[in-house]
Each structure stands twice: as C-alpha cells, then as structure tokens.
Scaffold this motif. Structure first.
Motif, short mmCIF file in Angstrom:
data_model
loop_
_atom_site.label_atom_id
_atom_site.label_comp_id
_atom_site.label_asym_id
_atom_site.label_seq_id
_atom_site.Cartn_x
_atom_site.Cartn_y
_atom_site.Cartn_z
N SER A 1 0.80 -1.23 0.00
CA SER A 1 0.00 0.00 0.00
C SER A 1 0.83 1.28 0.00
N SER A 2 2.16 1.14 -0.02
CA SER A 2 3.01 2.34 -0.05
C SER A 2 2.78 3.10 -1.35
N LEU A 3 2.67 4.40 -1.24
CA LEU A 3 2.39 5.21 -2.42
C LEU A 3 3.64 5.35 -3.29
N PRO A 4 3.49 5.20 -4.61
CA PRO A 4 4.62 5.48 -5.50
C PRO A 4 4.90 6.98 -5.52
N ILE A 5 6.04 7.33 -6.06
CA ILE A 5 6.42 8.75 -6.13
C ILE A 5 6.69 9.11 -7.59
N PHE A 6 6.14 10.25 -8.00
CA PHE A 6 6.28 10.72 -9.37
C PHE A 6 7.04 12.03 -9.41
N ALA A 7 7.78 12.24 -10.50
CA ALA A 7 8.45 13.52 -10.74
C ALA A 7 7.94 14.09 -12.05
N PRO A 8 7.66 15.39 -12.11
CA PRO A 8 7.21 15.98 -13.38
C PRO A 8 8.33 15.94 -14.41
N ILE A 9 7.95 15.80 -15.66
CA ILE A 9 8.92 15.77 -16.75
C ILE A 9 8.37 16.62 -17.89
N PHE A 10 9.25 17.11 -18.75
CA PHE A 10 8.86 18.06 -19.78
C PHE A 10 9.40 17.64 -21.14
N ALA A 11 8.77 18.18 -22.19
CA ALA A 11 9.18 17.94 -23.58
C ALA A 11 8.99 16.49 -24.02
N VAL A 12 8.11 15.77 -23.34
CA VAL A 12 7.73 14.41 -23.73
C VAL A 12 6.22 14.29 -23.55
N PRO A 13 5.57 13.27 -24.13
CA PRO A 13 4.11 13.16 -24.02
C PRO A 13 3.60 13.00 -22.59
N GLN A 14 4.34 12.28 -21.75
CA GLN A 14 3.89 12.06 -20.38
C GLN A 14 4.13 13.30 -19.51
#
Length: 229
Positions: free
Chosen positions: A142-155
């Motif tokens: 149940s541990s939450l994943p961690i995301f980092a913003p990224i630029f100049a790509v579709p995601q």
C-alpha cells in the motif's frame, strides 16, 4: 557530451550534443519565434558546458566507481540497506540520449517530511520503466509510488519510485494510480549532479516558452521568465 551510471555500473561519459539539441528544438518548434533566441541559446550552452565539465572532472577523479558507491563507502551504516536511484532516458532525435539520475534517497526524505502533494494519474500520464519485472506480491503493497514531473515528452510525470508496485497493479487490472508527486523545484534538488538539474530546467523552460508563445504573451515578458537571461 553527457554521462550515465547505475547502482552497479561505474560512471561513464557518452555523446550528447547540446548545441544540436537546441538548434533542432528552435528550428522545429515555436521557439524559433523568439527574437532573443540566439542570446538564449548561447547562454544555455555556456551553462550546460560548465556543468558538463564538472561531471567530466568527477569521472577523471573517480574512475570505475559512481556517486552511489562512493556514498555507501563514506556512510556504510546509513546506506547499507538502502541506496537507491532511478535512471530516466530522455532521447533527442538528433542529439542522442541524456540520462537523468534521480536520487531516490533524497526523494524519500522529502516524502517522509510530508513535503510532497498527492496526485491520481491514469496510465498514460506517466512513464513507467519498461524493464520493471512483475512481482505478484507487490499488489498488496500500500506504499504510495512517487512521481516527478517531466517536460518535452508526451507524459506529464515519471515514476521514480514504486515501479514494481505500479506494474503489479497494472497487470492486475488497475488503470488509475494514486501517489506522491514532486514539484519541479523539488525535482531539481533530487539529482546527483547539477548537470541533470540544469538540463531539466532547460526542458521545463522550453515547454513553458512554447505555451506562452501560443498564448501570444509579449516576448519581453517571456524573456523575463527565463532561468538564464
């Protein structure tokens, strides 16, 4: 030029042409409309070259090792059980690959201090490491994943921690994923070298400028928002 290392591989220099990348980006996007594009490009090249040279000096003095191994040697108690990183490849069609080296230990410290905000993303909003193995036992984690913003790509984001948890739940049929997210300023603090942080800022600035040009914001205002001018 640029560099690459992993948790078990030593740091190595490799080809990435910053000038080609900037020339291509300017010629093939709204950035070509910037009246100050030459000044802007030259300033970014100067900064990237400076920090690239810093990495080169590090490699020369730390051959056959990498920052993670050096950190573990210097602090064996602190990093004996946990010493993680995440490698993200940004590919340019004409300049090569630039690798972002996220320091997962720094990221987790931010999460432990409750400094990250919560997000819910669908599968197409973030990059998941394609080589992540499926481990069924991770479904109940149940541990939450961690995301980092990224630029100049579709995601919009990169999953920098929790790829195995996401992969297990994805194969189990889940399509939306709650997690914690860095903001862009936090992200630049979570790399091993300043070179990654400055290239990250460049991608962010390119994306921001393109949007501002589309919205017909005056070029003088756009210039004032640059990290380097």
């Amino acid at each position: 030029m640029a560099y690459r290392f992993t948790a078990i591989e030593p740091i190595r220099y490799h080809e990435f042409d910053y000038e080609k990348f900037l020339n291509f980006s300017i010629a093939n996007s709204q950035l070509g409309e910037l009246p100050f594009r030459k000044e802007w490009k030259d300033k970014w090249l100067s900064i990237l070259t400076k920090y690239d040279d810093d990495v080169k000096k590090y490699i020369e003095s730390h051959s056959d090792t990498n920052p993670m191994l050096e950190r573990a040697k210097a602090n064996p108690k602190q990093f004996k059980k946990r010493n993680e990183m995440f490698l993200y490849e940004f590919t340019s069609p004409n300049a090569g690959s630039f690798y972002f080296h996220f320091d997962v230990e720094k990221i987790k410290r931010l999460a432990e201090k409750n400094r990250l905000h919560k997000v819910t993303l669908n599968r197409f909003q973030f990059y998941l490491d394609k080589d992540t193995p499926y481990e069924k036992s991770r479904i109940i984690n149940s541990s939450l994943p961690i995301f980092a913003p990224i630029f100049a790509v579709p995601q919009q984001y990169v999953a920098v921690d929790g790829n195995k948890r996401i992969m297990a739940k994805l194969i189990n049929g889940e399509r939306k994923f709650s997690g914690l997210a860095l903001d862009p300023q936090q992200a630049v603090e979570c790399f091993f070298f300043d070179l990654d942080a400055w290239f990250y800022r460049l991608l962010r600035e390119m994306s921001s400028f393109s949007k501002l040009i589309y919205l017909k914001i005056p070029f003088s205002e756009i210039k004032n928002q640059s990290f380097v001018l």
